[in-house]
Design an enzyme around this catalytic site. Structure first.
Site, PDB file in Angstrom:
ATOM      1  CB  CYS A   1      -0.924   0.000   1.208  1.00 15.85           C
ATOM      2  SG  CYS A   1      -2.169  -1.275   1.112  1.00 15.85           S
TER       3      CYS A   1
HETATM    4  N1  LIG Z   1      -2.839  -5.834   2.096  1.00 12.03           N
HETATM    5  C1  LIG Z   1      -3.229  -4.711   2.627  1.00 12.03           C
HETATM    6  O1  LIG Z   1      -2.843  -4.368   3.741  1.00 12.03           O
HETATM    7  C2  LIG Z   1      -4.183  -3.780   1.919  1.00 12.03           C
HETATM    8  C3  LIG Z   1      -4.775  -2.752   2.671  1.00 12.03           C
HETATM    9  C4  LIG Z   1      -5.656  -1.892   2.051  1.00 12.03           C
HETATM   10  C5  LIG Z   1      -5.897  -2.030   0.695  1.00 12.03           C
HETATM   11  N2  LIG Z   1      -5.320  -3.010  -0.022  1.00 12.03           N
HETATM   12  C6  LIG Z   1      -5.644  -3.099  -1.445  1.00 12.03           C
HETATM   13  O2  LIG Z   1      -6.516  -4.192  -1.653  1.00 12.03           O
HETATM   14  C7  LIG Z   1      -6.229  -4.827  -2.900  1.00 12.03           C
HETATM   15  C8  LIG Z   1      -5.913  -6.287  -2.679  1.00 12.03           C
HETATM   16  O3  LIG Z   1      -4.759  -6.390  -1.869  1.00 12.03           O
HETATM   17  P1  LIG Z   1      -4.318  -7.725  -1.118  1.00 12.03           P
HETATM   18  O4  LIG Z   1      -3.234  -7.341  -0.169  1.00 12.03           O
HETATM   19  O5  LIG Z   1      -5.523  -8.430  -0.610  1.00 12.03           O
HETATM   20  O6  LIG Z   1      -3.693  -8.542  -2.320  1.00 12.03           O
HETATM   21  P2  LIG Z   1      -3.357 -10.119  -2.362  1.00 12.03           P
HETATM   22  O7  LIG Z   1      -2.323 -10.305  -3.404  1.00 12.03           O
HETATM   23  O8  LIG Z   1      -3.123 -10.626  -0.974  1.00 12.03           O
HETATM   24  O9  LIG Z   1      -4.726 -10.781  -2.851  1.00 12.03           O
HETATM   25  C9  LIG Z   1      -5.246 -10.602  -4.135  1.00 12.03           C
HETATM   26  C10 LIG Z   1      -5.807 -11.937  -4.589  1.00 12.03           C
HETATM   27  O10 LIG Z   1      -6.430 -11.727  -5.859  1.00 12.03           O
HETATM   28  C11 LIG Z   1      -6.182 -12.868  -6.663  1.00 12.03           C
HETATM   29  N3  LIG Z   1      -6.417 -12.479  -8.055  1.00 12.03           N
HETATM   30  C12 LIG Z   1      -5.607 -11.776  -8.883  1.00 12.03           C
HETATM   31  N4  LIG Z   1      -6.225 -11.580 -10.060  1.00 12.03           N
HETATM   32  C13 LIG Z   1      -7.430 -12.145  -9.978  1.00 12.03           C
HETATM   33  C14 LIG Z   1      -8.524 -12.273 -10.867  1.00 12.03           C
HETATM   34  N5  LIG Z   1      -8.494 -11.716 -12.091  1.00 12.03           N
HETATM   35  N6  LIG Z   1      -9.586 -12.954 -10.467  1.00 12.03           N
HETATM   36  C15 LIG Z   1      -9.650 -13.522  -9.237  1.00 12.03           C
HETATM   37  N7  LIG Z   1      -8.660 -13.410  -8.328  1.00 12.03           N
HETATM   38  C16 LIG Z   1      -7.562 -12.734  -8.702  1.00 12.03           C
HETATM   39  C17 LIG Z   1      -4.776 -13.274  -6.310  1.00 12.03           C
HETATM   40  O11 LIG Z   1      -4.533 -14.625  -6.628  1.00 12.03           O
HETATM   41  C18 LIG Z   1      -4.741 -13.009  -4.798  1.00 12.03           C
HETATM   42  O12 LIG Z   1      -5.101 -14.149  -4.060  1.00 12.03           O
HETATM   43  C19 LIG Z   1      -5.104  -4.026  -3.521  1.00 12.03           C
HETATM   44  O13 LIG Z   1      -5.623  -3.039  -4.365  1.00 12.03           O
HETATM   45  C20 LIG Z   1      -4.455  -3.368  -2.324  1.00 12.03           C
HETATM   46  O14 LIG Z   1      -3.804  -2.170  -2.673  1.00 12.03           O
HETATM   47  C21 LIG Z   1      -4.470  -3.912   0.577  1.00 12.03           C
END
Ligand SMILES: NC(=O)c1ccc[n+]([C@@H]2O[C@H](COP(=O)([O-])OP(=O)(O)OC[C@H]3O[C@@H](n4cnc5c(N)ncnc54)[C@H](O)[C@@H]3O)[C@@H](O)[C@H]2O)c1
Length: 430
Positions: free
Chosen positions: A272
């Site tokens: 992030c």
């Molecule tokens: N991790 C954090 O602390 C956090 C906090 C706030 C916001 N975010 C935001 O949330 C979003 C997700 O982050 P995250 O940390 O959960 O990521 P992550 O990589 O842990 O999880 C994303 C998941 O999406 C899956 N994926 C990718 N493409 C896909 C598709 N086309 N169809 C289905 N599944 C798919 C991946 O396999 C993965 O399991 C990002 O935009 C991130 O910036 C993350």
């Protein structure tokens, strides 16, 4: 008589879909399943899907003990097959939004997910994008894809943006009790989006548009990034002047108004803070505004791993040792305390830079068994600490026994003030 979407949400009979089951998507799926919804999660990774269906959690903030009963009760299931979207009433999109090497947004995950959803869009469906992204994404990129089949937003289907604010490893604030901001394309979209979140989360904050909701997240993360940049610059200045920056911050933080402490460190990490502000600067460039604070903080934060390596070199020099040929042991490679996430972790840069200078590097991290770095796999080797000429504390996991580490190591470079309260000439603080 068929129920409206509103009635199904209120009665929690709406079928809740989540696309992307990572740090954000899995906790959300668990909250809604716990609130009584039938939840279907979709992820491209078969191993994640298999783990969930076996009742096993792979996300630190979701205990297996919380997940398993929901799976066994049939309230939560996972699949790799997007055909499941056809049976969902609501879909929350939680896919990654990384940066390309050029620091441009990589929208391919959102586009791929939306293409799959658009193919299966059906009347009375609510779609909510949660992935962090630039202002305008929901209206300019997602909406046209969903309307391409002839459905009209606000009438046939509903579309919102709701920023995810989860803070992995935070025991106090988790998905359920972090207030949820939501903005829809139309007022009816906002109303239904807010209604959905109200079923499972403690507080919902509706805003007037998707753009406002998108910008909220970028303000929050830019605020953090810039303040960390500022305090890192303070650390660089204090280093030159021989002042203990930690003591300065602690004393400044006694001011009961107008000051909020931020702490320096080895550099930014995670999915992030180092990434999101560049979504904003990319977008504002198109509007002819240079996001100068962001670029500057990005530069200073990016220098921190180099500064840490410089500190290690100077500390070894003081002991008449060259970094080349010295054994340097890094404590902690996760990007922050008590979690297992190494995405963008400055520890990786530090290991790489030290290796390039000819140091024999090793690491230990109770949360991270191995890391890939420049085509090589490094394994966590706590035993290597005993042999090290210098130990570098990069991540201040609470599992480490800092007093003992200082007692046993010949030299400790502490980038997190983890050795606060320990008095020893062996400690070199950031
Ligand atoms: N991790 C954090 O602390 C956090 C906090 C706030 C916001 N975010 C935001 O949330 C979003 C997700 O982050 P995250 O940390 O959960 O990521 P992550 O990589 O842990 O999880 C994303 C998941 O999406 C899956 N994926 C990718 N493409 C896909 C598709 N086309 N169809 C289905 N599944 C798919 C991946 O396999 C993965 O399991 C990002 O935009 C991130 O910036 C993350």
């Amino acid at each position: 008589m068929t129920q409206t979407l509103e009635e199904r949400i209120q009665q929690r009979t709406a079928r809740f879909g989540v696309v992307g089951l990572g740090y954000v998507g899995l906790p959300l799926a668990v909250e809604f399943a716990s609130a009584g919804f039938a939840v279907t999660g979709i992820d491209l990774k078969p191993e994640k899907v298999a783990a969930i269906n076996a009742g096993e959690s792979y996300v630190g903030d979701v205990p297996t003990a919380a997940l398993r009963p929901l799976v066994e009760a049939g309230r939560l299931r996972a699949t790799t097959d997007f055909a499941a979207i056809a049976d969902c009433d609501t879909v929350n999109i939680c896919v990654p939004t990384p940066l390309r090497k050029t620091r441009d947004p990589d929208m391919s995950y959102i586009v791929n997910a939306c293409q799959e959803i658009a193919r299966r869009l059906h009347p009375d469906m609510l779609i909510i994008l949660e992935s962090t992204t630039y202002p305008g994404t929901t209206d300019e990129l997602v909406l046209p894809m969903l309307e391409a089949g002839g459905w009209k937003v606000g009438q046939d289907f509903f579309l919102c943006f709701s920023p995810e604010r989860v803070d992995p490893g935070n025991p106090q604030f988790q998905t359920r009790n972090i207030p949820k901001v939501v903005g829809g394309v139309t007022a009816e979209c906002t109303r239904l989006g807010a209604l959905l979140y109200q079923q499972a989360l403690e507080r919902v904050v509706p805003v007037s548009s998707t753009q406002v909701a998108e910008m909220v997240k970028l303000l929050e993360n830019t605020f953090r990034m810039i303040n960390i940049g500022l305090v890192n610059e303070m650390a660089l200045m204090c280093d030159r002047m021989g002042i203990n920056v930690w003591e300065v911050i602690e004393a400044a933080a006694t001011k009961p108004f107008g000051f909020m402490p931020f702490y320096p460190g080895p550099g930014l990490g995670g999915h992030c803070i180092p990434v999101d502000p560049f979504y904003l600067s990319w977008k504002t460039k198109q509007a002819g505004i240079e996001a100068r604070f962001i670029e500057l903080a990005g530069y200073i934060n990016g220098q921190m791993p180099h500064f840490v390596v410089d500190k290690v070199m100077r500390a070894l020099n003081e002991q008449s040792r060259a970094v080349k040929g010295s054994r340097v042991h890094v404590l902690g490679v996760a990007y922050k305390r008590n979690i297992d996430d190494v995405r963008e972790s400055p520890a990786l840069d530090i290991l790489h830079l030290l290796g390039q200078l000819g140091a024999a590097v090793s690491y230990e991290d109770p949360y991270v068994a191995e890391v890939e770095l420049a085509g090589r796999t490094y394994r966590s080797r706590p035993e290597a600490r005993q042999e090290a000429h210098c130990v570098v504390i990069v991540t201040d996991h609470t599992a480490f026994d800092y007093r003992r580490i200082v007692e046993e190591a010949p030299l400790v470079v502490d980038t997190r003030n983890a050795c606060k309260g320990i008095d020893s000439e062996k400690i070199v603080r950031l």
